[in-house]
Design a protein around this motif. Structure first.
Motif, short mmCIF file in Angstrom:
data_model
loop_
_atom_site.label_atom_id
_atom_site.label_comp_id
_atom_site.label_asym_id
_atom_site.label_seq_id
_atom_site.Cartn_x
_atom_site.Cartn_y
_atom_site.Cartn_z
N UNK A 29 37.19 37.33 30.00
CA UNK A 29 37.26 36.53 31.19
C UNK A 29 38.44 36.84 31.83
N UNK A 30 39.13 37.97 31.71
CA UNK A 30 40.23 38.41 32.45
C UNK A 30 39.89 38.76 33.86
N UNK A 31 40.53 38.13 34.78
CA UNK A 31 40.53 38.37 36.26
C UNK A 31 41.56 39.40 36.68
N UNK A 32 41.20 40.45 37.26
CA UNK A 32 42.36 41.58 37.49
C UNK A 32 43.09 40.98 38.77
N UNK A 33 44.52 41.47 38.92
CA UNK A 33 45.36 41.11 39.79
C UNK A 33 44.92 41.61 41.22
N UNK A 34 45.20 41.03 42.35
CA UNK A 34 44.75 41.54 43.66
C UNK A 34 45.69 40.87 44.77
N UNK A 35 45.57 41.49 45.81
CA UNK A 35 46.58 41.01 46.90
C UNK A 35 45.53 41.02 48.10
#
Length: 100
Positions: A29-35
């Motif tokens: 359930x990890x959501x990757x980092x984003x900008x």
């Protein structure tokens, strides 16, 4: 001022979200980092009675999900929730001032 009696204003913003879990400690359930990058450019008269502008949200079209969770109907599967902000949005606004 750009023209006699008119102004152009512009702004940009950038928001960074670090990697996060939706359900701790499930690594699925990890959501990757984003900008996300947003811009806004407008034109208005000196008196500020109105403003017309164009804007873009998520200008770089960064795709992401806002949640990952176990699928109720498939115990071995997962489902993702897609955020409205996960797609590029381009538009225009027209603002007016009313009153004194």
């Amino acid at each position: 001022p750009v023209l006699d009696g008119y102004w152009i204003d512009a702004n940009a913003n950038y928001v960074w979200k670090s990697q996060t879990y939706t359900v701790v400690p499930d690594p699925n359930t990890i959501i990757s980092s984003y900008g996300l990058l947003g811009v806004n450019v407008g034109l208005s008269p000196d008196d500020g009675e109105w403003r017309v502008a164009i804007f873009a949200r998520n200008l770089l079209d960064q795709h992401f999900v806002n949640s990952i969770f176990e699928n109720f109907f498939d115990p071995s599967g997962y489902a993702q929730g897609i955020a409205v902000e996960a797609r590029r949005t381009i538009g225009a606004t027209l603002d007016f001032k009313f009153g004194p």
